[in-house]
Design a protein around this motif. Structure first.
Motif, short mmCIF file in Angstrom:
data_model
loop_
_atom_site.label_atom_id
_atom_site.label_comp_id
_atom_site.label_asym_id
_atom_site.label_seq_id
_atom_site.Cartn_x
_atom_site.Cartn_y
_atom_site.Cartn_z
N LYS A 17 80.53 35.60 20.04
CA LYS A 17 79.32 35.04 20.65
C LYS A 17 79.67 34.18 21.87
O LYS A 17 78.80 33.89 22.68
N CYS A 72 82.51 25.87 12.94
CA CYS A 72 82.49 26.51 11.64
C CYS A 72 82.04 25.52 10.56
O CYS A 72 82.42 25.65 9.40
N THR A 84 77.46 32.07 24.57
CA THR A 84 76.14 31.59 24.13
C THR A 84 76.20 30.77 22.84
O THR A 84 75.15 30.41 22.31
N THR A 85 77.42 30.48 22.35
CA THR A 85 77.54 29.81 21.05
C THR A 85 76.69 28.55 20.95
O THR A 85 76.02 28.33 19.95
N GLU A 86 76.69 27.73 21.98
CA GLU A 86 76.07 26.41 21.88
C GLU A 86 74.63 26.37 22.35
O GLU A 86 74.11 25.31 22.66
N GLY A 146 77.80 40.85 18.28
CA GLY A 146 78.72 39.93 17.65
C GLY A 146 78.21 39.40 16.33
O GLY A 146 77.09 38.92 16.21
N HIS A 147 79.04 39.50 15.30
CA HIS A 147 78.72 38.83 14.06
C HIS A 147 79.80 37.81 13.77
O HIS A 147 79.97 37.37 12.67
N GLN A 148 80.60 37.49 14.77
CA GLN A 148 81.67 36.52 14.57
C GLN A 148 81.55 35.44 15.64
O GLN A 148 80.96 35.66 16.67
N GLU A 149 82.19 34.30 15.34
CA GLU A 149 82.07 33.16 16.24
C GLU A 149 82.62 33.47 17.63
O GLU A 149 82.00 33.24 18.64
N TYR A 154 79.48 23.60 17.50
CA TYR A 154 79.77 24.48 16.38
C TYR A 154 81.27 24.56 16.15
O TYR A 154 82.02 24.99 17.03
#
Lengths: 956, 156
Positions: free
Chosen positions: A860, A585, A863-865, A854-857, A583
């Motif tokens: 998170k 963006c 756990t983003t990926e 979290g509502h932003q990159e 990710y």
């Protein structure tokens, strides 16, 4: 004739000292690289086999003294030759700055000659001895030293290819290596101090010449520094000899120990002076800079200095004197403070290091500090822990240094930042590095077993040392894990993808492979080592045995086996997944998938650069080192001067705790496991649902249904699983499995420390999962998670220590059946634990690594990926973790009636949610600061209070 | 039971909106509309999301971004286009840099009209999108049955 030879330990012993010496002479004389490597290879093998043979021969008779014909003139002659040689070196290479070393040398020689010729030393009846501890040391010197010699053959060849301008002094190099091994063996068997001094000086000399091998300005400077500090140390031995001669006493170690135990000032002073020698040799705090300077030498030298020789000589001597330190608290405590402070400060400094060899060096110094601290305490448990620290540290450090050296030759750099993606570039070497790293700080492996024993000992003898240990081990966790993260993360630029594995020679593989096997075998066999070699030594010197709790390593073995099975399971039962890009963006450039590149707003292509945290703005190497040196010198002076005031303190030692020895049945354990396996996720999900409803109500919303977390998990489970790197799946399963194991250990009433260590292992798997992707968000989350772990680890360990102090046991079974609610005795720990709970439940202000809101990159993070079933697994693992933590919280108040207990727990949980909703997120600096201050203030003061309370009122 | 209905997670992407629709999307999260009671969460991460909400028209610069984000979402997934611009380009449709509505770039399942779209309409669109999942799930399980390899390629 031959069988008679191998059955006589004295013959074998003399062989082990004389044979390396003989090989050294042969190597100095022999020309030609073929013969050189031939001799080195076979001599090392013979050395390894002989030391193993000796160990098996003597395992049934643990203590031997043996007599030598009167050869006193050899020691005097040897000392003189060394002194003259050093003079000669000074005339050739010394500068004005090193004049202090010269004057030290002259001073030392004058005292020595005066003692020898004017006063005349008494002869020791038994100049050499052999006991189980010496045998352990001989095994380390023979086996690990031998492996390093073999490793050095291909290394030095490549080294000279890489540095064509350096003159080839390989003959001298290998000569010094074998001389070193010979002298080390001499040190561990000498009873007569003048023999000890001779061998001691030979190791100093070898170390000096090996550090200066490259012979440039930097190498010379550091070599002289090492020489100077070690000469300060040997001055301690020389002065001891002089005092003993003045008082007409025998200059033997056994005599000094018996004098010291009786409390004679002479014995105590001698112990302090010999400890000074040991401290200098093992690079403890005022002297630590010589070992970090020694990094200029070729890597086999570092491996030799750090694992099997040199620094081990120092801690060996100090540990020998441990019975004196045990008998005299004031002397012992000042020594163990030097060790404790060294441990704390050098492990914090290691955080700053991006040069891998310097990081390893500081880690060595800190571990030696721990050994010294154990020796200063001197109880049988402490000595047990210290001996195991020496063993495991030697194996792991030899492995790490050798592999790092090989990697350095391959990638041409020692910088941690250049090692990303090593897992993809060279599997074998990375595996060796990871095994070595695991061996240094994780649960089923050796170092942690010893640290565990240390914690158990320190808490009953010195609470301040326990605090130093707790705070010092948190940075350890951080710097090892972030290095591991770097190793497994994908490479940042595609050009670095492959390495030529044919360049790693067979000798290197043999040495590294043997050490990897040793790391694993030592973990499986440590009860046997304890039974055959360590316990007999403790029985002999302290008439006691090692800590019994560690003699039933069922769960340690389970963890180890699980760690070995997990990769196999992953490769045999490969799950289905879809590979996607990381990710960024949505700005990814489609052509490059393995490494992260994105298009900037003006169309130019950027490569994602991910660097680790080094915390340099927070902890500064130079100032910390200065503080450490000042403290070191202060305690050193106290240690020596205190003997003139012969204090006789009655020791406030607690009675040894009674261990609960009846082990629960298998059926019972199985039931517990099954119950936890099923009920914990359900309970965890309900708690999360409750949390979300309460949060919504606080925000004046209606909120989701109570069962919403179940819906989320079931949905995620049915979705497609997409990964950037398939290894993510492996690490996430590791996280869940080890959380499961942790819960199992907890609810079967095992040791609380084991629960904590196992939980750390689980959390580490989660960070590794995030590190294994090339995404910057995920990396940042992983680094922040590590910082959080570093922040709360002291709190967690202190809680365990507090519970042990209060109930006399780390066993959860015993803690849970105490006669009173622990809260009354542990209010400070309770408050600290609440803070920890806020961090662990990922509540604001501490939800740095990944947040539920979290509502932003960035938020998170960790756990983003992850998607689909992996995200579900992470959530489930988190629920297991929460239940275990609430279980520990319950231990504080278990004695209250269940209605009150439930009310209090509900209230606390709502309180956590309230904090979550009313605080803004902290920065990582602030998180670390707050957690450590709370740990030190609440935990520390409660610990001190409890310790002194218990030492006044002896526990019923 | 299909739990997608119970827990639709959203990724909101602002293509080239005037921010009118974006404010209405965020309004759905406020206590007045409180979409969390329907299990809806705004994740801000394509890998966690089930539904892609797009406001505004697709332009030359963000076309590839929308494609990448759509690619990175795990199946099954649906796309909801919100507001006049996302539907057809709206008042910007004659701009030199525009690719018109969202369906010029990725397949759209639900269209929510309005300038700006009202929160009620947006919530209704999301719930209708949830109904699409049943159909998509069937397609996906059929696909699963036919492919046996490790790698499952994207479904479209």
């Amino acid at each position: 004739m031959f069988s008679e030879f191998i059955q006589n330990p004295v013959h074998l012993m003399s062989f082990l000292v004389l044979f390396p010496f003989f090989s050294a002479m042969l190597l100095a004389w022999m020309k030609g690289s073929f013969w050189q490597s031939w001799i080195v290879r076979w001599s090392s093998l013979l050395l390894m086999l002989t030391s193993l043979l000796l160990a098996f021969q003597t395992s049934w008779r643990p203590h031997l003294f043996f007599i030598l014909p009167h050869l006193h003139w050899i020691t005097t002659l040897g000392d003189l030759i060394i002194t003259l040689f050093l003079f000669w070196i000074f005339l050739k290479k010394g500068t004005r700055k090193e004049l202090w070393i010269l004057s030290l040398l002259i001073f030392q020689t004058i005292i020595l000659l005066y003692t020898d010729w004017v006063l005349g030393l008494k002869t020791t009846p038994f100049p050499f001895y052999l006991d189980s501890f010496s045998i352990i040391m001989i095994l380390i010197i023979g086996v690990i030293g031998g492996l390093i010699c073999i490793y050095a053959i291909p290394y030095m060849k490549t080294y000279h290819n890489h540095h064509p301008h350096l003159p080839d002094h390989r003959r001298r190099f290998f000569f010094l290596f074998f001389l070193f091994l010979s002298a080390m063996t001499g040190i561990v068997i000498s009873n007569d101090l003048s023999w000890l001094l001779l061998f001691w000086e030979i190791t100093t000399l070898c170390c000096f010449l090996l550090i200066g091998y490259a012979d440039d300005a930097e190498a010379r400077k550091n070599a002289f520094l090492a020489l100077g500090y070690n000469l300060i140390g040997s001055l301690g031995i020389v002065i001891t000899l002089w005092i003993l001669a003045e008082m007409h006493q025998k200059p033997s170690l056994t005599h000094i120990i018996s004098l010291g135990k009786l409390g004679a000032i002479l014995g105590l002073l001698a112990a302090a002076l010999l400890a000074l020698a040991g401290l200098a040799k093992s690079a403890q705090l005022p002297f630590s800079s010589w070992l970090t300077g020694a990094m200029v030498a070729p890597t086999p030298v570092s491996a030799l200095l750090h694992s099997s020789t040199m620094v081990n000589a120092g801690v060996f001597l100090i540990l020998k004197l441990a019975p004196i330190f045990h008998a005299h608290i004031a002397l012992g405590e000042s020594l163990s403070f030097i060790g404790g402070i060294t441990f704390l400060i050098s492990s914090i400094i290691a955080l700053n290091q991006s040069n891998i060899k310097r990081m390893l060096a500081y880690s060595t110094i800190s571990n030696l500090g721990l050994i010294v601290a154990c020796a200063g305490i001197g109880t049988p448990e402490a000595i047990w822990a210290a001996i195991f620290l020496i063993i495991f540290h030697a194996i792991a450090k030899a492995l790490l240094f050798q592999t790092v050296g090989t990697v350095e030759h391959q990638i041409g750099s020692r910088d941690i930042e250049t090692m990303d993606g090593l897992w993809i570039r060279h599997r074998g070497l990375t595996l060796a590095l990871i095994l070595g790293t695991l061996g240094m700080f994780l649960v089923p492996f050796g170092m942690l077993i010893s640290k565990w024993a240390c914690l158990q000992t320190f808490i009953h003898s010195s609470p301040i040392l326990a605090l130093l240990l707790v705070f010092g081990s948190a940075p350890t966790l951080f710097f090892w894990s972030k290095w591991m993260g770097k190793l497994i993360s994908p490479p940042s630029t595609p050009s670095e993808i492959t390495l030529d594995s044919s360049l790693v020679s067979k000798d290197t593989w043999f040495s590294i492979g043997m050490l990897m096997i040793l790391t694993l075998v030592a973990c499986f066999l440590f009860p046997a080592i304890s039974h055959f070699w360590v316990d007999p030594y403790l029985g002999l010197t302290m008439s006691s045995l090692g800590p019994w709790t560690l003699h039933h390593p069922l769960f340690l073995w389970v963890t180890l086996i699980l760690l070995l099975i997990l990769p196999a399971g992953f490769f045999f039962l490969a799950p289905s997944y879809k590979t996607v890009t990381p990710y960024l963006c949505g700005l990814n450039i489609p052509a490059t998938t393995s490494n992260a590149q994105f298009q900037g707003s003006l169309g130019q292509i950027h490569t994602v650069q991910i660097r680790n945290y080094y915390l340099t703005s927070y902890f500064k190497e130079k100032s910390l080192l200065k503080i450490g040196q000042v403290l070191g010198i202060i305690f050193l002076l106290i240690m020596i001067l205190i003997n003139f005031h012969h204090w006789k303190l009655s020791t406030p030692f607690l009675p040894p705790p009674v261990w609960n020895s009846n082990s629960p049945s298998w059926l019972h354990l199985g039931m517990v496991a099954l119950l936890f396996f099923i009920s914990a996720p359900i309970l965890g999900a309900l708690l999360t649902g409750f949390d979300r409803i309460v949060t919504a109500r606080i925000q004046n919303r209606y909120g989701p249904p109570l069962l919403q977390p179940f819906y989320d998990i079931l949905k995620l489970w049915n979705k497609q699983t997409s990964v950037v790197n398939p290894m993510q799946i492996f690490y996430v399963w590791g996280f869940v499995l080890f959380m499961l194991l942790t819960g199992f250990i907890f609810f079967s009433g095992e040791s609380l420390l084991l629960v904590i260590f196992s939980m750390m292992l689980g959390s580490l798997f989660l960070t590794l999962a995030a590190f294994s992707t090339p995404s910057p968000y995920s990396h940042l989350g992983a680094e922040r998670e590590l910082i959080q772990m570093m922040a709360y680890e002291p709190l967690l360990l202190l809680t365990a220590l507090g519970m042990d102090l209060s109930t006399g046991s780390f066993q959860i079974q015993t803690i849970a059946t105490s006669h009173y609610p622990l809260l009354y005795q542990l209010p400070g720990f309770f408050l600290g634990f609440l803070m920890l709970l806020t961090i662990k439940l990922r509540k604001s202000p501490f939800d740095l690594s990944t947040s539920h809101h979290g509502h932003q990159e960035l938020v998170k993070g960790l756990t983003t990926e992850f998607s689909g079933s992996l995200l579900a697994l992470i959530e489930i693992g988190h629920w297991y973790e929460n239940i275990i933590l609430l279980g520990i919280l319950c231990l504080f108040i278990l004695h209250w009636p269940w209605e009150i207990l439930l009310t209090v727990l509900t209230f606390l949980f709502i309180f956590e949610i309230l904090i979550d909703n009313t605080y803004a997120r902290f920065t990582w600096e602030k998180t670390l600061q707050t957690a450590w201050i709370v740990a030190a203030l609440f935990g520390g003061s409660n610990l001190l209070f409890l310790f002194y309370y218990h030492s006044i009122n002896v526990r019923p | 039971m299909n739990f997608l209905k119970k827990s639709p997670w959203i990724l909101h992407y602002d293509a080239s909106s005037c921010n009118g629709c974006d404010i209405e999307v965020l309004a759905c999260l406020t206590p007045i509309y409180d979409v969390e009671r329907l299990g809806i969460i705004n994740t801000g991460n394509p890998k966690h999301a089930d539904i892609l909400l797009i406001t505004g028209a697709i332009n030359a610069q963000n076309q590839s971004v929308v494609q990448t984000l759509y690619e990175q979402m795990p199946a099954p997934k649906v796309v909801v286009a919100i507001g006049a611009c996302a539907l057809s380009g709206g008042i910007f449709s004659q701009c030199y840099n525009l690719h018109q509505g969202v369906d010029s770039t990725i397949p759209v399942d639900i269209y929510v009209p309005g300038c700006a779209a009202r929160p009620e309409a947006i919530i209704d669109g999301v719930l209708q999108a949830v109904a699409c999942f049943n159909q998509k799930q069937t397609i996906r399980s059929n696909q699963k049955r036919t492919s046996h390899g490790i790698k499952l390629d994207s479904h479209h």
